[in-house]
Design a protein around this motif. Structure first.
Motif, mmCIF file in Angstrom:
data_model
loop_
_atom_site.group_PDB
_atom_site.id
_atom_site.type_symbol
_atom_site.label_atom_id
_atom_site.label_comp_id
_atom_site.label_asym_id
_atom_site.label_seq_id
_atom_site.Cartn_x
_atom_site.Cartn_y
_atom_site.Cartn_z
ATOM 1 N N SER A 75 0.876 -1.172 0.000
ATOM 2 C CA SER A 75 0.000 0.000 0.000
ATOM 3 C C SER A 75 0.915 1.225 0.000
ATOM 4 O O SER A 75 1.858 1.287 0.806
ATOM 5 C CB SER A 75 -0.868 -0.018 1.265
ATOM 6 N N THR A 76 0.662 2.159 -0.897
ATOM 7 C CA THR A 76 1.535 3.347 -0.942
ATOM 8 C C THR A 76 1.416 4.131 0.369
ATOM 9 O O THR A 76 2.381 4.749 0.808
ATOM 10 C CB THR A 76 1.190 4.268 -2.133
ATOM 11 N N ASN A 77 0.238 4.085 1.008
ATOM 12 C CA ASN A 77 0.103 4.774 2.297
ATOM 13 C C ASN A 77 1.013 4.129 3.349
ATOM 14 O O ASN A 77 1.642 4.819 4.145
ATOM 15 C CB ASN A 77 -1.349 4.722 2.800
ATOM 16 N N GLU A 98 0.592 -0.797 -8.969
ATOM 17 C CA GLU A 98 -0.289 -1.847 -8.447
ATOM 18 C C GLU A 98 -0.083 -1.908 -6.939
ATOM 19 O O GLU A 98 1.017 -1.661 -6.455
ATOM 20 C CB GLU A 98 0.126 -3.183 -9.083
ATOM 21 N N GLN A 99 -1.146 -2.242 -6.205
ATOM 22 C CA GLN A 99 -1.014 -2.444 -4.757
ATOM 23 C C GLN A 99 -1.568 -3.831 -4.419
ATOM 24 O O GLN A 99 -2.662 -4.191 -4.879
ATOM 25 C CB GLN A 99 -1.811 -1.402 -3.987
ATOM 26 N N SER A 100 -0.810 -4.556 -3.612
ATOM 27 C CA SER A 100 -1.300 -5.894 -3.247
ATOM 28 C C SER A 100 -2.250 -5.810 -2.052
ATOM 29 O O SER A 100 -3.065 -6.689 -1.834
ATOM 30 C CB SER A 100 -0.134 -6.824 -2.935
ATOM 31 N N GLU A 101 -2.113 -4.731 -1.254
ATOM 32 C CA GLU A 101 -3.017 -4.567 -0.110
ATOM 33 C C GLU A 101 -3.508 -3.123 -0.038
ATOM 34 O O GLU A 101 -3.367 -2.467 0.994
ATOM 35 C CB GLU A 101 -2.289 -4.923 1.189
ATOM 36 N N GLY A 102 -4.021 -2.631 -1.165
ATOM 37 C CA GLY A 102 -4.530 -1.263 -1.209
ATOM 38 C C GLY A 102 -5.625 -1.089 -0.153
ATOM 39 O O GLY A 102 -6.485 -1.946 0.010
ATOM 40 N N ARG A 103 -5.539 0.030 0.563
ATOM 41 C CA ARG A 103 -6.487 0.225 1.673
ATOM 42 C C ARG A 103 -7.455 1.361 1.396
ATOM 43 O O ARG A 103 -7.073 2.397 0.861
ATOM 44 C CB ARG A 103 -5.700 0.554 2.938
ATOM 45 N N GLY A 104 -8.702 1.141 1.810
ATOM 46 C CA GLY A 104 -9.705 2.191 1.677
ATOM 47 C C GLY A 104 -10.142 2.666 3.054
ATOM 48 O O GLY A 104 -9.543 2.278 4.071
ATOM 49 N N ARG A 105 -11.147 3.499 3.085
ATOM 50 C CA ARG A 105 -11.658 3.978 4.380
ATOM 51 C C ARG A 105 -12.366 2.838 5.100
ATOM 52 O O ARG A 105 -12.722 1.839 4.503
ATOM 53 C CB ARG A 105 -12.612 5.161 4.165
ATOM 54 N N PHE A 106 -12.541 3.028 6.392
ATOM 55 C CA PHE A 106 -13.222 2.047 7.246
ATOM 56 C C PHE A 106 -12.583 0.652 7.161
ATOM 57 O O PHE A 106 -13.272 -0.366 7.214
ATOM 58 C CB PHE A 106 -14.716 1.949 6.900
ATOM 59 N N ILE A 118 -3.835 4.285 -11.044
ATOM 60 C CA ILE A 118 -2.613 4.876 -10.515
ATOM 61 C C ILE A 118 -2.856 5.141 -9.032
ATOM 62 O O ILE A 118 -3.918 5.619 -8.651
ATOM 63 C CB ILE A 118 -2.192 6.149 -11.303
ATOM 64 N N TYR A 119 -1.863 4.799 -8.214
ATOM 65 C CA TYR A 119 -2.034 4.845 -6.766
ATOM 66 C C TYR A 119 -0.849 5.616 -6.193
ATOM 67 O O TYR A 119 0.300 5.284 -6.515
ATOM 68 C CB TYR A 119 -2.078 3.419 -6.202
ATOM 69 N N PHE A 120 -1.134 6.651 -5.421
ATOM 70 C CA PHE A 120 0.006 7.402 -4.878
ATOM 71 C C PHE A 120 -0.313 8.016 -3.526
ATOM 72 O O PHE A 120 -1.473 8.235 -3.174
ATOM 73 C CB PHE A 120 0.493 8.478 -5.858
ATOM 74 N N LYS A 169 -20.103 7.600 -11.609
ATOM 75 C CA LYS A 169 -19.334 6.430 -11.156
ATOM 76 C C LYS A 169 -18.137 6.918 -10.342
ATOM 77 O O LYS A 169 -17.511 7.933 -10.686
ATOM 78 C CB LYS A 169 -18.801 5.630 -12.347
ATOM 79 N N LYS A 170 -17.799 6.139 -9.319
ATOM 80 C CA LYS A 170 -16.643 6.509 -8.494
ATOM 81 C C LYS A 170 -15.360 6.168 -9.242
ATOM 82 O O LYS A 170 -15.132 5.019 -9.594
ATOM 83 C CB LYS A 170 -16.697 5.771 -7.157
ATOM 84 N N VAL A 171 -14.535 7.196 -9.468
ATOM 85 C CA VAL A 171 -13.285 6.969 -10.202
ATOM 86 C C VAL A 171 -12.059 7.164 -9.311
ATOM 87 O O VAL A 171 -10.946 6.857 -9.714
ATOM 88 C CB VAL A 171 -13.160 7.908 -11.431
ATOM 89 N N CYS A 172 -12.296 7.683 -8.106
ATOM 90 C CA CYS A 172 -11.140 7.956 -7.240
ATOM 91 C C CYS A 172 -11.548 7.926 -5.781
ATOM 92 O O CYS A 172 -12.637 8.375 -5.424
ATOM 93 C CB CYS A 172 -10.572 9.333 -7.596
ATOM 94 N N GLY A 173 -10.671 7.359 -4.949
ATOM 95 C CA GLY A 173 -10.888 7.375 -3.502
ATOM 96 C C GLY A 173 -9.664 7.983 -2.827
ATOM 97 O O GLY A 173 -8.549 7.915 -3.354
ATOM 98 N N ILE A 174 -9.900 8.616 -1.692
ATOM 99 C CA ILE A 174 -8.795 9.266 -0.966
ATOM 100 C C ILE A 174 -8.781 8.772 0.471
ATOM 101 O O ILE A 174 -9.825 8.745 1.136
ATOM 102 C CB ILE A 174 -8.960 10.808 -0.980
ATOM 103 N N LEU A 175 -7.632 8.370 0.927
ATOM 104 C CA LEU A 175 -7.481 7.941 2.324
ATOM 105 C C LEU A 175 -6.377 8.778 2.964
ATOM 106 O O LEU A 175 -5.219 8.692 2.571
ATOM 107 C CB LEU A 175 -7.107 6.453 2.376
#
Ligand code: BTN
Length: 307
Positions: A75-77, A98-106, A118-120, A169-175
């Motif tokens: 996860s980039t975070n 690519e992220q193997s364990e990309g994390r979202g909110r909650f 793209i993940y940054f 449609k959701k195209v981006c999420g921010i954590l």
């Protein structure tokens, strides 16, 4: 057109060996450079290759940002937080294809496949009051909307709190994740993590998110990921440097598409139907329930009522 190593070396005043090394590095970064014996090198320029050099070429302020590109990370975070806790300076950006364990909110997972997104994560050391920290996520949401619109011409809107939508449609999420000092409760560092779906995966999005998720473009475009990332960083830096909560709140509200919409407010005890009345200058969602009671929500989650 091909250009020989000798000619490049002469033009730049460097050795042929340096040219060879630079070509090797660019190839490793993903650039498609054709090498033909007795003719030289030719850059095939129709790709969408993400690279530090490529991103930097679109940055307005190269000195602030320190870009690091990875093919894959957990996860980039997570990587950015590790750097930040080792006191790495603000402006560091961890980019992953690519992220193997990309994390979202909650604590949710964030779908982060190779090739299509793209993940940054950007490390910041904001000198702001703790109760203004929410505006950092808001400014990032506004910035990414600006960048998407600039690149695609499509309208990008914000679904409170920080999801970005294009064509419904959701195209981006921010954590956003922050660390606070135990001594004075001041923010030590903040990590803005942004994930954007650029293309739709070949076999579509996984069924769990298929109804909700979308992408910003349908066909491959030259350099779109480098440009979008750099444009997002450019816009973030503008709003961050002149940190003005009134301005951010205004821009955020202008882009919010929830006002006047019916939503379900998700509470521990279940979902409650409400209508969104406003978004306040503190970025709270002002809702009115069916019993006419109003509430200001400062975080949490809502889902849109589908008619
Ligand atoms: C959400 O929609 O719930 C927020 C998603 C945030 C995803 C980004 S991708 C880059 C950064 N690294 C992560 O693991 N998450 C954020």
């Amino acid at each position: 057109m091909h250009i020989s190593g000798e000619e490049i070396a002469d033009k730049l005043g460097v050795s042929r060996n340096s040219v060879w090394k630079a070509i090797k590095q660019l190839t490793q970064e993903g650039y498609n450079i054709e090498a033909v014996r007795n003719k030289g090198y030719s850059l095939i320029v129709d790709g969408d290759i993400v690279s530090k050099t490529g991103i930097e070429s679109y940055l307005e302020n190269k000195d602030f940002f320190n870009i690091e590109v990875h093919n894959i990370v957990s996860s980039t975070n997570a990587v950015a937080k590790r750097y930040a806790s080792d006191n790495v300076e603000e402006g560091k950006v961890i980019v992953a294809l690519e992220q193997s364990e990309g994390r979202g909110r909650f604590g949710r997972a964030f779908y982060s496949p190779a090739e299509t997104g793209i993940y940054f994560s950007l490390i910041l050391n904001p000198k702001v009051e703790n109760n203004d920290i929410i505006f950092l996520t808001s400014l990032a949401a506004v910035a990414v909307c600006e960048a998407i619109e600039k690149l695609t011409g499509e309208k990008a809107s914000i679904k409170w709190v920080n999801d970005i939508f294009v064509s419904e449609k959701k195209v981006c999420g921010i954590l956003t994740e922050a660390s606070f000092s135990v001594e004075n409760n001041a923010v030590e560092y903040l990590v803005l993590g942004i994930g954007i779906n650029i293309y739709t995966p070949k076999n579509g999005f996984p069924s769990e998110i298929n109804k909700l998720a979308g992408s910003i473009t349908s066909s491959p475009q030259k350099d779109v990921r480098n440009k979008l990332l750099a444009e997002s960083l450019n816009e973030i830096l503008k709003l961050y440097t002149n940190f003005d909560t009134n301005l951010i709140a205004k821009l955020y509200k202008q882009r919010s598409f929830l006002i006047g919409k019916e939503v379900y407010v998700i509470k521990k005890e279940g979902e409650k139907l409400a209508i969104v009345i406003d978004i306040t200058d503190r970025n709270e969602l002002l809702v009115k329930y069916q019993d006419e009671k109003t509430e200001k929500l400062s975080s949490g989650e809502i889902s849109l009522k589908l008619n």
